[in-house]
Design an enzyme around this catalytic site. Structure first.
Site, PDB file in Angstrom:
ATOM      1  N   GLY A  71      47.109  17.119  47.869  1.00 45.39           N
ATOM      2  CA  GLY A  71      46.310  18.336  48.034  1.00 45.39           C
ATOM      3  C   GLY A  71      47.183  19.468  48.512  1.00 45.39           C
ATOM      4  O   GLY A  71      48.291  19.232  49.021  1.00 45.39           O
ATOM      5  N   CYS A 131      51.183  11.692  48.776  1.00 45.39           N
ATOM      6  CA  CYS A 131      51.582  13.047  49.164  1.00 45.39           C
ATOM      7  C   CYS A 131      50.758  13.527  50.359  1.00 45.39           C
ATOM      8  O   CYS A 131      50.884  12.994  51.437  1.00 45.39           O
ATOM      9  CB  CYS A 131      51.481  13.973  47.953  1.00 45.39           C
ATOM     10  SG  CYS A 131      52.335  15.524  48.223  1.00 45.39           S
ATOM     11  N   TYR A 132      49.856  14.491  50.175  1.00 42.74           N
ATOM     12  CA  TYR A 132      49.014  14.916  51.296  1.00 42.74           C
ATOM     13  C   TYR A 132      48.241  13.723  51.872  1.00 42.74           C
ATOM     14  O   TYR A 132      48.015  13.646  53.073  1.00 42.74           O
ATOM     15  CB  TYR A 132      48.057  16.025  50.837  1.00 42.74           C
ATOM     16  CG  TYR A 132      47.101  16.509  51.904  1.00 42.74           C
ATOM     17  CD1 TYR A 132      47.508  17.427  52.873  1.00 42.74           C
ATOM     18  CD2 TYR A 132      45.788  16.033  51.968  1.00 42.74           C
ATOM     19  CE1 TYR A 132      46.645  17.855  53.867  1.00 42.74           C
ATOM     20  CE2 TYR A 132      44.913  16.456  52.959  1.00 42.74           C
ATOM     21  CZ  TYR A 132      45.341  17.371  53.906  1.00 42.74           C
ATOM     22  OH  TYR A 132      44.482  17.790  54.886  1.00 42.74           O
ATOM     23  N   HIS A 155      54.508  11.389  43.770  1.00 46.72           N
ATOM     24  CA  HIS A 155      53.300  11.207  42.950  1.00 46.72           C
ATOM     25  C   HIS A 155      53.486  10.092  41.917  1.00 46.72           C
ATOM     26  O   HIS A 155      54.014  10.336  40.833  1.00 46.72           O
ATOM     27  CB  HIS A 155      52.958  12.511  42.222  1.00 46.72           C
ATOM     28  CG  HIS A 155      52.450  13.574  43.143  1.00 46.72           C
ATOM     29  ND1 HIS A 155      51.120  13.703  43.461  1.00 46.72           N
ATOM     30  CD2 HIS A 155      53.095  14.536  43.830  1.00 46.72           C
ATOM     31  CE1 HIS A 155      50.964  14.699  44.309  1.00 46.72           C
ATOM     32  NE2 HIS A 155      52.144  15.230  44.546  1.00 46.72           N
ATOM     33  N   GLU A 214      51.312   8.903  40.035  1.00 47.89           N
ATOM     34  CA  GLU A 214      50.377   9.071  38.909  1.00 47.89           C
ATOM     35  C   GLU A 214      50.943   9.940  37.788  1.00 47.89           C
ATOM     36  O   GLU A 214      50.395   9.949  36.691  1.00 47.89           O
ATOM     37  CB  GLU A 214      49.045   9.658  39.412  1.00 47.89           C
ATOM     38  CG  GLU A 214      49.078  11.108  39.873  1.00 47.89           C
ATOM     39  CD  GLU A 214      49.552  11.296  41.318  1.00 47.89           C
ATOM     40  OE1 GLU A 214      50.259  10.413  41.837  1.00 47.89           O
ATOM     41  OE2 GLU A 214      49.243  12.343  41.906  1.00 47.89           O
ATOM     42  N   ASP A 259      32.603  14.904  21.697  1.00 54.99           N
ATOM     43  CA  ASP A 259      31.950  14.462  22.935  1.00 54.99           C
ATOM     44  C   ASP A 259      30.453  14.273  22.756  1.00 54.99           C
ATOM     45  O   ASP A 259      29.889  13.261  23.153  1.00 54.99           O
ATOM     46  CB  ASP A 259      32.203  15.472  24.069  1.00 54.99           C
ATOM     47  CG  ASP A 259      33.661  15.865  24.131  1.00 54.99           C
ATOM     48  OD1 ASP A 259      34.500  15.022  23.771  1.00 54.99           O
ATOM     49  OD2 ASP A 259      33.961  17.012  24.523  1.00 54.99           O
ATOM     50  N   LYS A 274      39.349  13.437  27.429  1.00 57.75           N
ATOM     51  CA  LYS A 274      39.032  13.414  26.000  1.00 57.75           C
ATOM     52  C   LYS A 274      39.475  12.124  25.309  1.00 57.75           C
ATOM     53  O   LYS A 274      38.725  11.532  24.541  1.00 57.75           O
ATOM     54  CB  LYS A 274      39.750  14.597  25.341  1.00 57.75           C
ATOM     55  CG  LYS A 274      39.332  14.855  23.940  1.00 57.75           C
ATOM     56  CD  LYS A 274      38.268  15.882  23.989  1.00 57.75           C
ATOM     57  CE  LYS A 274      37.672  16.223  22.693  1.00 57.75           C
ATOM     58  NZ  LYS A 274      36.563  17.168  22.921  1.00 57.75           N
TER      59      LYS A 274
END
Ligand code: XMP
Length: 515
Positions: free
Chosen positions: A57, A84-85, A172, A174, A230, A371
Site C-alpha cells: 500500500g 511490502c506495506y 512483491h 506477485e 463478459d 478478463k
C-alpha cells in the site's frame, strides 16, 4: 462464498497490485478474494480462510490515518504473509520498528535468501531478482521473528515467526519481475497454509451457480446483455443457475460497433434460445448526450440511462429483484479506491455510474476476476471461440471514442473507421495477439489535399495495445505496411476524414481508451 472451499483472504491496503495477489493465488489452484484492510476479525473468523495475505500500500505505518488491520488479526492463529506495506504492518503491530529509508527503493533489486526451509523452499542462494517498491524499511524485527532474506539496501528483507507462522517480505512476489515470486506464493499456500489446491474455473462455475441460485430464490433476474465477452459468459452462467428466471435485455444505445446488435441477438436467441428483449434506445441516449464533452459526465449519463431503461423493462417483466452485470475487477479498481473515490481514474459505467437510488439489487459474479479468467470460464461453459476472443469494448461504447461532443455523423465515422481497422488486423492474422484495437475520432480539423482539392476534414487516431489484463498495456508495434493499408482505406472509404495517426503511448501513463 461456499464455506467448504479453501480460501486465501487478501486484505487490501491500497496497493495497485492487491488484486494481482488474489489472482496469482487462484492461478496456483486456491480460491482467493480481496477484502478491505479493516475487515473485522469476527468476519474473518467466519470466513475461515486457510491463510491471510496483507497487501502492499502507498501509506506509511506512521501516517496519522495509516490503514491498519483489526487488532485481533494476529490472534486468530491463521498463517499470515505480509507483502511490502503488509510486512511493515506486521512489524508495527507486533513491536518492531519501521523507519523511512535513507534511499527509496523502486524497481528491480536482488535479494539473498538466508533460510530456504519454508517460504523460500527451493530458492537457495544469492541474488534472486525481485521487484521492490517502498519508501519505509524495517529496521528492527518484532520479538520472536528472525530474518530469512536480506538485500544490500534492505538488510531485513524478509522475516518469519516460525511458531506463529507469520511471514513478511519487503518485495512483491506477485509481480512477474520477481523471478521466483510464484514459487514463494506456492510455498506459502501449500507448505505454510497446508492448502490442498484444485480450484479452477470449473469450481468457480459450480460455486457461483449455487450462490446465485440461493441468493435469487424465486425472483427474476435481468441481465444486461451487451454482446461482449463478459455479459455473454454471464448470461450463460446465470442460465445454468436459474434457467428461465433469467431475462436478458439487449439495449441498443446507438453507441455500438457495426452489426453488433444483430450478432448479439442471433447468438443468444438462436443458439441458446434465451429470452432476450431488444430495446432500441438510440434516440434516448443520443438526446441525453447532446452537447456533453466531459468523459466522466458521458459515462454517468450513459450509466443512468441504462439503469432507467432496465428498470422500465423490469416493471414489464414483473417479479424482478436483480440486475446482473458482467463487471470485472479492473472496472472496479479504476472506478473506486479502497478508501473512497479520491483516486477514481474512470467511472466505468457499470460501477461508478450507477445512480444511488437504484431499485434492483446487483449480481456481479465476475467482480473478483480479470478478463482472461472470465474467458477461461466462458471456454469451460462452451461459448464459441470467436466470441471469447473478442476484444474488450467499453460499456459507454463509441461515446468515449468520439472525443468531445457526440452526434450521429461522428459516430458513423468512428464506426466505419473501426470496422476497417478490425478487418485489416484480422486479415493480417494479428487480432488474437492484441488486447484491443480501436479507432478514435478527434475533434480536430486539419488541412489535406484530395484530387487537387483542398480538404479540411477530421482526424482519426488508431490505437492498438497488447496487455495481459488491461491494467497496464504497451502500444502494439504493428507492421508499417498494415498501418499504411488501414490509413489509405480509411481516408478513401470514410467520408469526413483526411488524416490518420497512430497512438504510440503505453498505459501508464496513458490509458487504453482516450476518454
Ligand atoms: P482504460 O481506458 O481505463 O481501459 O485503460 C481499461 C479497459 O477497460 C475498458 N473500459 C471500460 N469498460 N466501462 C467499461 O465497461 C467503461 O467505462 C470503460 N472505460 C474503459 C477499456 O476498453 C479497456 O479494455
Amino acid at each position: 462464498m461456499i464455506q467448504s472451499r479453501e480460501l486465501i483472504l487478501v486484505l487490501d491496503f491500497g496497493s495497485q497490485y492487491s488484486q494481482l495477489i488474489a489472482r496469482r493465488v487462484r492461478e496456483l489452484g486456491v480460491y482467493s478474494e480481496l477484502h478491505p484492510f479493516n475487515l473485522p476479525a469476527g468476519k474473518i473468523r467466519s470466513m475461515n480462510p486457510k491463510g491471510i495475505i496483507l497487501s502492499g500500500g502507498p501509506a506509511s505505518v506512521y501516517d496519522r490515518d495509516a490503514p491498519l488491520p483489526a487488532a485481533e488479526l494476529f490472534e486468530l492463529g491463521m498463517p499470515i504473509l505480509g507483502i511490502c506495506y503488509g510486512l511493515q504492518v506486521i512489524a508495527h503491530r507486533l513491536g518492531g520498528r519501521v523507519d523511512p529509508s535513507a534511499k527509496r527503493e523502486y524497481g528491480a533489486a536482488t535479494v539473498s535468501i538466508d533460510d530456504a526451509s519454508d517460504l523460500f523452499r527451493g530458492i537457495e542462494g544469492d541474488r534472486t531478482p525481485v521487484w521492490m517498491s517502498h519508501g519505509d524499511a524495517l529496521v528492527k524485527m518484532p520479538a520472536g521473528f528472525e530474518r530469512i532474506a536480506h538485500s544490500p539496501s534492505s538488510p531485513i528483507c524478509a522475516i518469519r515467526n516460525k511458531e506463529r507462522q507469520i511471514f513478511g517480505v519487503q518485495f512483491h512476489p506477485e509481480v512477474a519481475h520477481t523471478a521466483r515470486g510464484k514459487e514463494i506464493l506456492r510455498n506459502f499456500l501449500y507448505s505454510v497454509c497446508g492448502c490442498q489446491g484444485g480450484w479452477n474455473a470449473g469450481s468457480f462455475v459450480e460455486d457461483k451457480t449455487g450462490e446465485i441460485r440461493a441468493e435469487v430464490g424465486i425472483q427474476n433476474v435481468i441481465c444486461a446483455l451487451s454482446g461482449g465477452v463478459d455479459s455473454s459468459v454471464l448470461a450463460v452462467l446465470l442460465h445454468r443457475a436459474i434457467k428461465d428466471q433469467l431475462r436478458c435485455i439487449h439495449i441498443n444505445n446507438g453507441l455500438m460497433r457495426k452489426g453488433e446488435s444483430d450478432s448479439v441477438l442471433q447468438l443468444h436467441r438462436e443458439r441458446y434460445h434465451f429470452n432476450v428483449a431488444y430495446v432500441d434506445a438510440t434516440e434516448t441516449f443520443l438526446a441525453g448526450l447532446q452537447g456533453i464533452t466531459d468523459p466522466e459526465q458521458k459515462r454517468k449519463i450513459i450509466g443512468r440511462t441504462f439503469i432507467e431503461i432496465f428498470e422500465q423493462e423490469a416493471r414489464k417483466i414483473g417479479n424482478v429483484g436483480y440486475l446482473a452485470q458482467g463487471t470485472l475487477y479492473p472496472d472496479v479498481i479504476e472506478s473506486t479506491s479502497f478508501r473512497g473515490p479520491s483516486h477514481t481514474i474512470k467511472s466505468h459505467h457499470n460501477v461508478g455510474g450507477l445512480p444511488e437510488t437504484m431499485h434492483l439489487k446487483l449480481i456481479e459474479p465476475f467482480r473478483e476476476l480479470f478478463k482472461d479468467e472470465v474467458r477461461e470460464v466462458g471456454r469451460l461453459l462452451g461459448l464459441p471461440a470467436e466470441l471469447i476472443g473478442r476484444h474488450p469494448f467499453p460499456g459507454p461504447g463509441l461515446a468515449v471514442r468520439v472525443i468531445g461532443s457526440i452526434g450521429p455523423e461522428k459516430l458513423q465515422i468512428v464506426r466505419a473507421a473501426d470496422q476497417v481497422f478490425e478487418e485489416e488486423i484480422r486479415k493480417a492474422g494479428l487480432y488474437d495477439s492484441l488486447w484491443q484495437a480501436l479507432a478514435v475520432l478527434l475533434p480536430v480539423h486539419t488541412v489535406g489535399v484530395m484530387g487537387d482539392q483542398r480538404t479540411y476534414d477530421q482526424v482519426v487516431a488508431l490505437r492498438a495495445v497488447t496487455s495481459l489484463d488491461g491494467m497496464t498495456a504497451d502500444w502494439a508495434q504493428l507492421p508499417p505496411g498494415l498501418l499504411a493499408t488501414v490509413s489509405t482505406r480509411i481516408v478513401n472509404e470514410v467520408r469526413g476524414v483526411n488524416r490518420v495517426v497512430y497512438d504510440i503511448s503505453s498505459k501508464p501513463p496513458s490509458t487504453i481508451e482516450w476518454e
